[in-house]
Write a protein that holds these residues in place. Sequence first.
Motif, mmCIF file in Angstrom:
data_model
loop_
_atom_site.group_PDB
_atom_site.id
_atom_site.type_symbol
_atom_site.label_atom_id
_atom_site.label_comp_id
_atom_site.label_asym_id
_atom_site.label_seq_id
_atom_site.Cartn_x
_atom_site.Cartn_y
_atom_site.Cartn_z
ATOM 1 N N TRP A 65 -4.553 -6.016 -2.811
ATOM 2 C CA TRP A 65 -3.923 -5.019 -2.181
ATOM 3 C C TRP A 65 -3.466 -4.041 -3.343
ATOM 4 O O TRP A 65 -3.296 -3.019 -3.092
ATOM 5 N N LEU A 66 -3.228 -4.862 -4.415
ATOM 6 C CA LEU A 66 -2.768 -3.959 -5.732
ATOM 7 C C LEU A 66 -3.716 -3.229 -6.584
ATOM 8 O O LEU A 66 -3.331 -2.432 -7.473
ATOM 9 N N ASP A 67 -4.977 -3.789 -6.532
ATOM 10 C CA ASP A 67 -5.991 -3.385 -7.486
ATOM 11 C C ASP A 67 -6.288 -1.838 -7.508
ATOM 12 O O ASP A 67 -6.526 -1.496 -6.255
ATOM 13 N N ASP A 68 -6.023 -1.284 -8.483
ATOM 14 C CA ASP A 68 -6.139 0.259 -8.504
ATOM 15 C C ASP A 68 -7.702 0.510 -9.158
ATOM 16 O O ASP A 68 -7.704 1.773 -9.586
ATOM 17 N N LYS A 125 2.364 1.277 -3.821
ATOM 18 C CA LYS A 125 1.246 1.258 -4.865
ATOM 19 C C LYS A 125 1.140 2.384 -5.701
ATOM 20 O O LYS A 125 0.883 2.630 -6.820
ATOM 21 N N VAL A 133 -4.350 -5.439 -11.842
ATOM 22 C CA VAL A 133 -3.072 -5.362 -11.103
ATOM 23 C C VAL A 133 -1.659 -5.505 -12.214
ATOM 24 O O VAL A 133 -2.203 -5.707 -13.332
ATOM 25 N N SER A 159 -3.329 -9.397 -4.982
ATOM 26 C CA SER A 159 -4.258 -8.924 -6.028
ATOM 27 C C SER A 159 -5.097 -7.934 -5.525
ATOM 28 O O SER A 159 -5.446 -6.639 -5.964
ATOM 29 N N TYR A 186 2.122 0.279 -13.465
ATOM 30 C CA TYR A 186 1.480 -0.874 -13.831
ATOM 31 C C TYR A 186 1.981 -1.397 -15.080
ATOM 32 O O TYR A 186 1.443 -2.780 -15.509
ATOM 33 N N SER A 233 -1.916 -15.246 -3.399
ATOM 34 C CA SER A 233 -2.341 -14.339 -4.525
ATOM 35 C C SER A 233 -3.507 -13.448 -4.424
ATOM 36 O O SER A 233 -3.309 -12.356 -4.963
ATOM 37 N N GLU A 250 0.898 -1.217 0.146
ATOM 38 C CA GLU A 250 -0.061 0.006 -0.094
ATOM 39 C C GLU A 250 0.890 1.165 0.041
ATOM 40 O O GLU A 250 0.380 2.303 -0.364
#
Length: 260
Positions: free
Chosen positions: A106-109, A81, A113, A104, A86, A100, A78
Amino acid sequence: MKISVIGAGAMGGAFVEGLLKSDTILAGDITVADPTEAKLVRYAEQGASVTTDNAIAAQGSDIVAVVVKPWIVQRVIEEIKPVLDYKKQMLVVVAAGVKSEQISGWLDDGAGVLPFFLVIPNIAIAEKQSMTFIVPVGASDSQTATVKAVFDELGGSIVTEERLLAAGTTLASCGIAYAMRYVRASVEGGVEMGFKAADAEKIVLQTVRGAVELLQTTGQHPEAAIDQVTTPGGVTIKGLNEMEHAGFTSAVIRGLKAGL
């Protein structure tokens, strides 16, 4: 190839040590981040860039490796990020037990991702002798090949499924400790038989190295190689049988499965 390593603890530090011995990755292309400045001095002295700011470390590298304790992974992701690209960067997460699906999330914007990899090496990576497991998530074949090439130079690697990561961890990461315990036991046996401790250790380490080289070079099954040195009625078969009476094979398998 620029690589950033976030976390300079036991595993992160070992990873950096291996990278600094690389024949293809320049020290100046390695960035190391850790909140403890004292841990970074040795890497700076060898030419790596260092920082206590994870976000700074994550910017501009081709591969960003998060090598921290499992419970710190979310906070670090976080934190970095907002600066991750990306479209150009790849993320490597070295943390046992982190799934995973969690990464995913935590990374999703909102738009997806970036490609990432779950990676489990062992501490022999410091000497470019790790056995490393790699699980690609959302990565292309070329991206996977790039990451695998890095870890192949630091020992050997295998691209596998996430369901096998726990087994890989106990077989190779925990397994290195099990191998060391065998070495310790053999050294103690050597001392009891009359050798000085240093001489016993030298003998055992070279013997283990020889066994590994022989199996890797010939491709023989271990039992086939054992058959070559077990003379009928000889001391080798007597020793092996005594070990089996004490549950040697069973103990190794039970120890491995205990880690699952």
